[in-house]
Enzyme design. Structure first.
Site, PDB file in Angstrom:
ATOM      1  N   LYS A  48    -131.048 -22.889 -20.825  1.00  0.00           N
ATOM      2  CA  LYS A  48    -130.847 -22.627 -19.395  1.00  0.00           C
ATOM      3  C   LYS A  48    -132.128 -22.511 -18.575  1.00  0.00           C
ATOM      4  CE  LYS A  48    -127.271 -23.007 -18.647  1.00  0.00           C
ATOM      5  NZ  LYS A  48    -126.624 -24.378 -18.773  1.00  0.00           N
ATOM      6  N   THR A  51    -133.622 -27.558 -18.789  1.00  0.00           N
ATOM      7  CA  THR A  51    -133.714 -28.653 -19.760  1.00  0.00           C
ATOM      8  C   THR A  51    -133.195 -29.967 -19.182  1.00  0.00           C
ATOM      9  OG1 THR A  51    -132.849 -26.925 -21.224  1.00  0.00           O
ATOM     10  CG2 THR A  51    -133.394 -29.061 -22.231  1.00  0.00           C
ATOM     11  N   TRP A  53    -132.556 -30.924 -16.192  1.00  0.00           N
ATOM     12  CA  TRP A  53    -133.374 -31.365 -15.048  1.00  0.00           C
ATOM     13  C   TRP A  53    -134.610 -32.119 -15.558  1.00  0.00           C
ATOM     14  CZ3 TRP A  53    -135.959 -27.301 -11.260  1.00  0.00           C
ATOM     15  CH2 TRP A  53    -136.494 -27.981 -10.173  1.00  0.00           C
ATOM     16  N   HIS A 109    -133.784 -26.378 -28.484  1.00  0.00           N
ATOM     17  CA  HIS A 109    -133.938 -25.000 -28.000  1.00  0.00           C
ATOM     18  C   HIS A 109    -134.562 -24.123 -29.088  1.00  0.00           C
ATOM     19  CE1 HIS A 109    -131.914 -25.851 -24.342  1.00  0.00           C
ATOM     20  NE2 HIS A 109    -130.691 -25.871 -24.813  1.00  0.00           N
ATOM     21  N   SER A 139    -128.237 -17.300 -15.764  1.00  0.00           N
ATOM     22  CA  SER A 139    -127.720 -18.640 -16.028  1.00  0.00           C
ATOM     23  C   SER A 139    -127.062 -18.706 -17.417  1.00  0.00           C
ATOM     24  CB  SER A 139    -128.864 -19.655 -15.925  1.00  0.00           C
ATOM     25  OG  SER A 139    -128.388 -20.962 -16.092  1.00  0.00           O
ATOM     26  N   MET A 257    -123.748 -27.333 -13.368  1.00  0.00           N
ATOM     27  CA  MET A 257    -124.704 -27.324 -12.259  1.00  0.00           C
ATOM     28  C   MET A 257    -124.263 -26.202 -11.323  1.00  0.00           C
ATOM     29  SD  MET A 257    -127.009 -29.678 -12.610  1.00  0.00           S
ATOM     30  CE  MET A 257    -127.247 -30.844 -13.950  1.00  0.00           C
ATOM     31  N   GLY A 260    -128.839 -23.540  -9.295  1.00  0.00           N
ATOM     32  CA  GLY A 260    -130.127 -24.230  -9.301  1.00  0.00           C
ATOM     33  C   GLY A 260    -131.160 -23.628  -8.378  1.00  0.00           C
TER      34      GLY A 260
HETATM   35  P1  A3P Z   1    -128.235 -22.070 -12.863  1.00  0.00           P
HETATM   36  O1  A3P Z   1    -127.181 -21.635 -13.825  1.00  0.00           O
HETATM   37  O2  A3P Z   1    -129.122 -20.934 -12.454  1.00  0.00           O
HETATM   38  O3  A3P Z   1    -127.702 -22.804 -11.688  1.00  0.00           O
HETATM   39  P2  A3P Z   1    -130.349 -26.212 -18.838  1.00  0.00           P
HETATM   40  O4  A3P Z   1    -130.331 -27.634 -18.415  1.00  0.00           O
HETATM   41  O5  A3P Z   1    -131.567 -25.801 -19.571  1.00  0.00           O
HETATM   42  O6  A3P Z   1    -129.071 -25.818 -19.498  1.00  0.00           O
HETATM   43  O7  A3P Z   1    -130.463 -25.346 -17.482  1.00  0.00           O
HETATM   44  C1  A3P Z   1    -129.405 -25.260 -16.581  1.00  0.00           C
HETATM   45  C2  A3P Z   1    -129.879 -24.594 -15.313  1.00  0.00           C
HETATM   46  O8  A3P Z   1    -130.736 -25.510 -14.609  1.00  0.00           O
HETATM   47  C3  A3P Z   1    -128.759 -24.232 -14.372  1.00  0.00           C
HETATM   48  O9  A3P Z   1    -129.210 -23.085 -13.643  1.00  0.00           O
HETATM   49  C4  A3P Z   1    -128.698 -25.486 -13.524  1.00  0.00           C
HETATM   50  O10 A3P Z   1    -128.042 -25.332 -12.302  1.00  0.00           O
HETATM   51  C5  A3P Z   1    -130.181 -25.746 -13.327  1.00  0.00           C
HETATM   52  N1  A3P Z   1    -130.473 -27.118 -12.901  1.00  0.00           N
HETATM   53  C6  A3P Z   1    -130.006 -28.278 -13.416  1.00  0.00           C
HETATM   54  N2  A3P Z   1    -130.469 -29.337 -12.736  1.00  0.00           N
HETATM   55  C7  A3P Z   1    -131.268 -28.845 -11.765  1.00  0.00           C
HETATM   56  C8  A3P Z   1    -132.041 -29.437 -10.718  1.00  0.00           C
HETATM   57  N3  A3P Z   1    -132.091 -30.755 -10.547  1.00  0.00           N
HETATM   58  N4  A3P Z   1    -132.739 -28.603  -9.911  1.00  0.00           N
HETATM   59  C9  A3P Z   1    -132.706 -27.282 -10.068  1.00  0.00           C
HETATM   60  N5  A3P Z   1    -131.996 -26.657 -11.030  1.00  0.00           N
HETATM   61  C10 A3P Z   1    -131.280 -27.427 -11.875  1.00  0.00           C
END
Ligand code: A3P
Length: 296
Positions: A48, A51, A53, A109, A139, A257, A260
């Protein structure tokens, strides 16, 4: 629908004291023996931290800003999730990785001490992304609520305690971010922060470009920026996890999503919870030069 009801919550086992799901524990020997190749790129994070992104940014760079090529498959098929497997499908991440032609980009992870040693032997490049503890915890909590592949989080209060104690999947956040931070002095690791990516995505994308020894023009850079924004990725079925894993993830509980943003923890922690968390945080982070921003 029977298939929906039969998906049980994951149980955790342990590898070297790190809580991992039972399917990961039972395939651990194969994970540990994974054969990295010198041109493998690994994206490593605590779960979280951003990744998906980072994966989309890296893919856009590798595809020279070709959006259609990035739509060729869902995130986890483009970049195998090294250690991940679900019951009844042996070693899904490993299988995808082994079948993939080079150059491969993969995701993990794992805490640094559990990374398969071949990655170090082959001197592979690693992009590590870290996110401040409080937002990472929030998150992770919502992700546990919506994802049956993870254990039941319990209440928010209970989950804070588990997170602080490192009794969550992939173990202690504190050890994870500190361990990889230390490793960056010895290995080819680009250490990035979610907060920096939010504040100045262009600058952080440029760091990734440099690390990957790639060059690009302004037009492509702007395309990457646009395509990897939260708003675009939220609507993209190849990045928002709505296309597959429907029996595991319930986006009506909390979308993958989700928000973010930086600082959503303020909408979750009570004053008392925040105080307790801060006191414990100071102790756990006293032995590192690593500094996080909890707000922008
Ligand atoms: P939130 O739950 O705070 O919204 P991972 O990909 O490591 O699982 O992380 C997921 C987190 O990254 C989520 O956070 C998600 O919304 C956020 N996220 C995914 N894409 C993103 C982007 N383009 N810009 C900003 N945050 C992003």
């Amino acid at each position: 629908d029977l298939s929906l009801k039969t998906v049980l919550r994951a149980e955790l086992g342990e590898v070297e004291g790190i809580p991992l799901t039972k399917p990961i524990c039972s395939t651990w020997d194969q994970v540990w023996k994974f054969k990295a190749r010198p041109d493998d790129l690994l994206i490593a994070t605590y779960a979280k931290a951003g990744t998906t992104w980072t994966q989309e940014i890296v893919d856009m760079i590798q595809q020279n800003g070709d959006v259609e090529k990035c739509r060729r498959d869902t995130t986890y098929r483009r970049h195998p999730f090294l250690e991940w497997s679900l019951p009844e499908s042996s070693g899904a991440g490993l299988e995808l990785a082994e079948a993939m032609p080079s150059p491969r980009t993969m995701k993990t992870h794992l805490p640094v001490q559990l990374l398969p040693p071949s990655f170090w032997e082959q001197n592979c490049k690693v992009i590590y992304v870290a996110r401040n503890a409080k937002d990472n915890l929030v998150s992770y909590y919502h992700f546990h609520r919506m994802n049956k592949g993870l254990p039941d989080p319990g209440t928010w209060e209970e989950f804070i305690d588990k997170f602080m104690a490192g009794k969550v999947l992939w173990g202690s956040w504190y050890d994870h971010v500190k361990g990889w931070w230390k490793a960056k002095d010895k290995h080819r690791i680009l250490y990035l922060f979610y907060e920096d990516m939010k504040e100045n995505p262009k600058q952080e994308i440029q760091k990734i470009l440099k690390f990957l020894e790639k060059d690009t023009n302004q037009e492509i850079l702007n395309k990457i920026l646009h395509h990897t924004s939260f708003e675009m990725m939220k609507e993209n079925p190849m990045t928002n996890y709505t296309k597959e894993l429907q029996d595991i993830m319930d986006h009506s509980i909390s979308p993958f999503m989700r928000k973010g943003v930086v600082g959503d923890w303020k909408n979750h922690f009570t004053v008392a919870q925040n105080q307790k968390f801060d006191e414990d945080y100071k102790k756990k982070m006293a032995d590192t030069s690593l500094v996080f921003r909890m707000e922008l």
